[in-house]
Design an enzyme around this catalytic site. Sequence first.
Site, PDB file in Angstrom:
ATOM      1  N   LYS A 110       0.836  -1.215   0.000  1.00  0.00           N
ATOM      2  CA  LYS A 110       0.000   0.000   0.000  1.00  0.00           C
ATOM      3  C   LYS A 110       0.867   1.261   0.000  1.00  0.00           C
ATOM      4  O   LYS A 110       0.600   2.203  -0.736  1.00  0.00           O
ATOM      5  CB  LYS A 110      -0.885   0.034   1.255  1.00  0.00           C
ATOM      6  CG  LYS A 110      -2.101  -0.844   1.164  1.00  0.00           C
ATOM      7  CD  LYS A 110      -3.065  -0.445   2.284  1.00  0.00           C
ATOM      8  CE  LYS A 110      -4.202  -1.415   2.409  1.00  0.00           C
ATOM      9  NZ  LYS A 110      -5.236  -0.967   3.334  1.00  0.00           N
ATOM     10  N   LYS A 122       3.294  -3.858  11.096  1.00  0.00           N
ATOM     11  CA  LYS A 122       1.982  -4.202  11.673  1.00  0.00           C
ATOM     12  C   LYS A 122       2.201  -4.727  13.077  1.00  0.00           C
ATOM     13  O   LYS A 122       3.252  -5.315  13.368  1.00  0.00           O
ATOM     14  CB  LYS A 122       1.305  -5.283  10.832  1.00  0.00           C
ATOM     15  CG  LYS A 122      -0.192  -5.349  11.023  1.00  0.00           C
ATOM     16  CD  LYS A 122      -0.888  -4.242  10.255  1.00  0.00           C
ATOM     17  CE  LYS A 122      -2.366  -4.198  10.472  1.00  0.00           C
ATOM     18  NZ  LYS A 122      -2.993  -3.192   9.604  1.00  0.00           N
TER      19      LYS A 122
HETATM   20  P1  NAD Z   1     -16.572  -1.856  10.612  1.00  0.00           P
HETATM   21  O1  NAD Z   1     -16.379  -2.910  11.600  1.00  0.00           O
HETATM   22  O2  NAD Z   1     -16.745  -0.442  11.045  1.00  0.00           O
HETATM   23  O3  NAD Z   1     -17.873  -2.253   9.716  1.00  0.00           O
HETATM   24  C1  NAD Z   1     -18.019  -3.512   9.118  1.00  0.00           C
HETATM   25  C2  NAD Z   1     -19.410  -3.586   8.479  1.00  0.00           C
HETATM   26  O4  NAD Z   1     -19.504  -4.848   7.801  1.00  0.00           O
HETATM   27  C3  NAD Z   1     -20.552  -3.563   9.489  1.00  0.00           C
HETATM   28  O5  NAD Z   1     -21.659  -2.899   8.926  1.00  0.00           O
HETATM   29  C4  NAD Z   1     -20.880  -5.038   9.687  1.00  0.00           C
HETATM   30  O6  NAD Z   1     -22.213  -5.264  10.111  1.00  0.00           O
HETATM   31  C5  NAD Z   1     -20.657  -5.553   8.279  1.00  0.00           C
HETATM   32  N1  NAD Z   1     -20.389  -6.993   8.228  1.00  0.00           N
HETATM   33  C6  NAD Z   1     -19.658  -7.747   9.085  1.00  0.00           C
HETATM   34  N2  NAD Z   1     -19.666  -9.034   8.707  1.00  0.00           N
HETATM   35  C7  NAD Z   1     -20.394  -9.091   7.575  1.00  0.00           C
HETATM   36  C8  NAD Z   1     -20.755 -10.128   6.684  1.00  0.00           C
HETATM   37  N3  NAD Z   1     -20.353 -11.382   6.894  1.00  0.00           N
HETATM   38  N4  NAD Z   1     -21.511  -9.806   5.618  1.00  0.00           N
HETATM   39  C9  NAD Z   1     -21.907  -8.538   5.395  1.00  0.00           C
HETATM   40  N5  NAD Z   1     -21.604  -7.523   6.193  1.00  0.00           N
HETATM   41  C10 NAD Z   1     -20.857  -7.796   7.264  1.00  0.00           C
HETATM   42  O7  NAD Z   1     -15.360  -2.010   9.620  1.00  0.00           O
HETATM   43  P2  NAD Z   1     -14.701  -0.922   8.655  1.00  0.00           P
HETATM   44  O8  NAD Z   1     -13.667  -0.157   9.403  1.00  0.00           O
HETATM   45  O9  NAD Z   1     -15.778  -0.200   7.937  1.00  0.00           O
HETATM   46  O10 NAD Z   1     -13.910  -1.892   7.658  1.00  0.00           O
HETATM   47  C11 NAD Z   1     -14.591  -2.627   6.648  1.00  0.00           C
HETATM   48  C12 NAD Z   1     -13.552  -3.267   5.740  1.00  0.00           C
HETATM   49  O11 NAD Z   1     -12.706  -2.237   5.191  1.00  0.00           O
HETATM   50  C13 NAD Z   1     -12.604  -4.259   6.445  1.00  0.00           C
HETATM   51  O12 NAD Z   1     -12.256  -5.270   5.540  1.00  0.00           O
HETATM   52  C14 NAD Z   1     -11.393  -3.410   6.732  1.00  0.00           C
HETATM   53  O13 NAD Z   1     -10.214  -4.159   6.860  1.00  0.00           O
HETATM   54  C15 NAD Z   1     -11.361  -2.531   5.507  1.00  0.00           C
HETATM   55  N6  NAD Z   1     -10.603  -1.317   5.758  1.00  0.00           N
HETATM   56  C16 NAD Z   1     -11.066  -0.385   6.634  1.00  0.00           C
HETATM   57  C17 NAD Z   1     -10.300   0.743   6.871  1.00  0.00           C
HETATM   58  C18 NAD Z   1     -10.791   1.824   7.802  1.00  0.00           C
HETATM   59  O14 NAD Z   1     -10.099   2.833   7.914  1.00  0.00           O
HETATM   60  N7  NAD Z   1     -11.936   1.696   8.437  1.00  0.00           N
HETATM   61  C19 NAD Z   1      -9.061   0.915   6.232  1.00  0.00           C
HETATM   62  C20 NAD Z   1      -8.620  -0.061   5.324  1.00  0.00           C
HETATM   63  C21 NAD Z   1      -9.411  -1.173   5.105  1.00  0.00           C
END
Ligand code: NAD
Length: 430
Positions: A110, A122
């Site tokens: 990244k 990490k």
């Molecule tokens: P979060 O925990 O805030 O939200 C996750 C969402 O996904 C929730 O609405 C939850 O109900 C839903 N969810 C969980 N399991 C599920 C399933 N099996 N099917 C459908 N929906 C499901 O997480 P986030 O921070 O929004 O991160 C989401 C994704 O983005 C992750 O893969 C994370 O690694 C990636 N990501 C997030 C960030 C960040 O800054 N938040 C940065 C890089 C990558």
Amino acid sequence: MASDKTAHFQNETDSSESSASNLLESTRKVIKEALEKLGYPDEVYELLKDSLRMLKVRIPVRMDDGSVKVFTGYRAQHNDAVGPTKGGVRFHPNVTEDEVNALAIWMSIKAGIVDLPYGGGKGGIVCDPREMSFRELENLSRGYVRAISQFVGPTKDIPAPDIFTNSQIMAWMMDEYSRIDEFNNPGFITGKPIVLGGSHGRETATAKGVTICIEEAAKKRGLEIKDSRVVIQGFGNAGSYLAKFLHEAGAKVVGISDAYGALYDPEGLDINYLLDRRDSFGTVTTLFKNTITNKELLELDCDILVPAAVQNQITKENAHNIKADIIVEAANGPTTIEATKILTERGKLIVPDVLASSGGVTVSYFEWVQNNQGYYWSEEEVEEKLRKVMTKAFETIYNTAQTRNVDMRLAAYMVGVRKMAEAARYRGWV
Ligand code: NAD
């Protein structure tokens, strides 16, 4: 604990040694292919397939009942040829050494993609923060910093938040490091509260970065955002802010989901209403009767599909049924290698996770720069700089995919690995 990160990461952290080693193996596979395409000899792959350093620590914590519990933690530094390593610290019961290793490698890719002066790092602690009190979490956070303090630092390795860690935990960690160092050291860690040197725009950075990728992808396909129909899987930090930004840009968000189900309205959902009612775990569909499944959601008729929940959602089983023309991966690893092949053959445009979700680390870098210079930027300045970085990265990867005739994922890895390989070569390491 009061974390914005939720309990729904089972798939991404689904235990397991085997899931973590799969993640490591598939990451290595794409890196190997990318290096081969770029013409690097095998020794470069030998150097980059693993973290240069992996520290395992034991952290004794006095619990509220007076007992002492000893936790295991890790910090991996994948490669520091380009500059200090950087990456989040996750608190989760399923953290393993392999997982931390694989995620450190991802961070290197990244950082290469958005051209930051960093390598990947990490960290993780095996614990369940949902079962710990505020004071126990503070003791654990401070204990972790004491255990790794000689290994990290603002010019060595800079931690950040990840699953189940938040700005409060970053604040405790920064304070502990500053005490050890005997001077205030905000550049030791990013994702801090604004009053302690955090950056404007950090909370929404990932969603903003995804939005910018969507805009660029839409331009390539001659699609106007305001005429587009979007489906977003996941309504947490990434998914809900993304829905907000796209709704504000005039797109019709026709489907959203959470872990319990999905909502669909071909006329467009009332996003502001849903944002008001979602809980801090990203759950909102439980308030409605007429829901569809996550499986149905992914196959809805739309222009843009954004998996923003968990990994392995688009597989060889459903890749043939995906109707969206553009798939932008906000989540980590939502599409399998087989599904990527099927979608690419079907002419779909995939914006891979390592590109689409790199807005977070980019604004973390901005936070570190602001801490180092002691001069802080407005939210508008941060956004403008983020846009510049993301559009350049998108264009470079898109052009690489076209000119080298490879899919966007391989192109992203080729771009992401090149600077690190070059830096290692100039240093005389390979
Ligand atoms: P979060 O925990 O805030 O939200 C996750 C969402 O996904 C929730 O609405 C939850 O109900 C839903 N969810 C969980 N399991 C599920 C399933 N099996 N099917 C459908 N929906 C499901 O997480 P986030 O921070 O929004 O991160 C989401 C994704 O983005 C992750 O893969 C994370 O690694 C990636 N990501 C997030 C960030 C960040 O800054 N938040 C940065 C890089 C990558």
